[in-house]
Design an enzyme around this catalytic site. Structure first.
Site, PDB file in Angstrom:
ATOM      1  N   LYS A 141      -5.233   0.252 -11.438  1.00 25.49           N
ATOM      2  CA  LYS A 141      -4.928   1.068 -10.293  1.00 25.49           C
ATOM      3  C   LYS A 141      -6.139   1.450  -9.473  1.00 25.49           C
ATOM      4  O   LYS A 141      -6.399   2.607  -9.254  1.00 25.49           O
ATOM      5  CB  LYS A 141      -4.203   2.319 -10.775  1.00 25.49           C
ATOM      6  N   ASP A 142      -6.869   0.490  -9.023  1.00 27.79           N
ATOM      7  CA  ASP A 142      -8.061   0.756  -8.238  1.00 27.79           C
ATOM      8  C   ASP A 142      -7.774   0.610  -6.750  1.00 27.79           C
ATOM      9  O   ASP A 142      -6.757   0.069  -6.358  1.00 27.79           O
ATOM     10  CB  ASP A 142      -9.155  -0.274  -8.580  1.00 27.79           C
ATOM     11  N   ILE A 143      -8.739   1.062  -5.971  1.00 24.90           N
ATOM     12  CA  ILE A 143      -8.764   0.677  -4.568  1.00 24.90           C
ATOM     13  C   ILE A 143      -9.287  -0.755  -4.607  1.00 24.90           C
ATOM     14  O   ILE A 143     -10.446  -1.003  -4.923  1.00 24.90           O
ATOM     15  CB  ILE A 143      -9.720   1.571  -3.752  1.00 24.90           C
ATOM     16  N   THR A 178      -9.891  -1.909 -13.136  1.00 24.40           N
ATOM     17  CA  THR A 178     -10.389  -3.264 -13.192  1.00 24.40           C
ATOM     18  C   THR A 178     -11.904  -3.185 -13.126  1.00 24.40           C
ATOM     19  O   THR A 178     -12.448  -2.595 -12.204  1.00 24.40           O
ATOM     20  CB  THR A 178      -9.833  -4.066 -11.999  1.00 24.40           C
TER      21      THR A 178
END
Length: 190
Positions: free
Chosen positions: A56-58, A95
């Site tokens: 759940k990253d940018i 990630t």
């Protein structure tokens, strides 16, 4: 929640499409509007549980394109609210390509999202993540012990190169906030 049937920026780029600097600036501005909103509520987009898994990253996979071409932040499954803006979170998930140095030290903060945005801009601009092809151990070593990545193509303006540099300051105290970067984007539009 709005359905963005145009897909993600990552899928657009994977199809061989290239983004120009104006498009990258628009994407960054949309992301910063979303991050600024979240950060004013002391919400980190990307941190939650103890395992480090894909998530759940940018990142370009989580930047969704609306029918009108507006970029929307997606995948809030692991977002977390802090008590105040100076709080740190000692749990991580994400990630490794997009994780800021402080995340590896279990001290994620609001500006950790800004680091992920900087890495994403490089990936969207160059068509490849700067850590692609590296093992997880090498990525951690690069992030913690080497200078941050930069745009490698010479075709980018000094403004874009500087913007990425502000996102990727290793010292979180020196890294620009989403609010600071949003102001920079607004000034450059005028």
């Amino acid at each position: 929640m709005e359905y963005c049937h145009c897909g993600s920026v990552a899928s657009y780029v994977r199809k061989g499409n290239r983004l120009n600097e104006e498009e990258l600036r628009e994407i960054a501005s949309c992301c910063l509007l979303g991050l600024n909103y979240l950060h004013k509520k002391n919400i980190i987009h990307r941190v939650s549980i103890l395992t480090r898994t894909d998530g759940k990253d940018i990142k370009p996979d989580n930047l969704l394109i609306s029918e009108s071409g507006v970029i929307k932040l997606g995948d809030f499954g692991l977002a977390v609210q802090l008590e105040h803006s100076c709080s740190r979170r000692n749990t991580t998930c994400g990630t490794s390509w997009y994780m800021a140095p402080e995340v590896y030290e279990e001290e994620a903060c609001l500006k950790s999202d800004v680091w992920a945005l900087g890495i994403s801009i490089i990936e969207m601009a160059e068509g490849r993540n700067p850590y692609a092809g590296m093992t997880s151990a090498r990525i951690v070593n690069q992030i913690l012990n080497k200078p941050p990545p930069t745009l490698v193509s010479s075709g980018w303006s000094s403004d874009l190169v500087d913007f990425v540099t502000q996102c990727l300051m290793k010292d979180v105290k020196q890294r620009a906030s989403a609010d600071d970067l949003l102001k920079v984007c607004r000034r450059r539009r005028e």
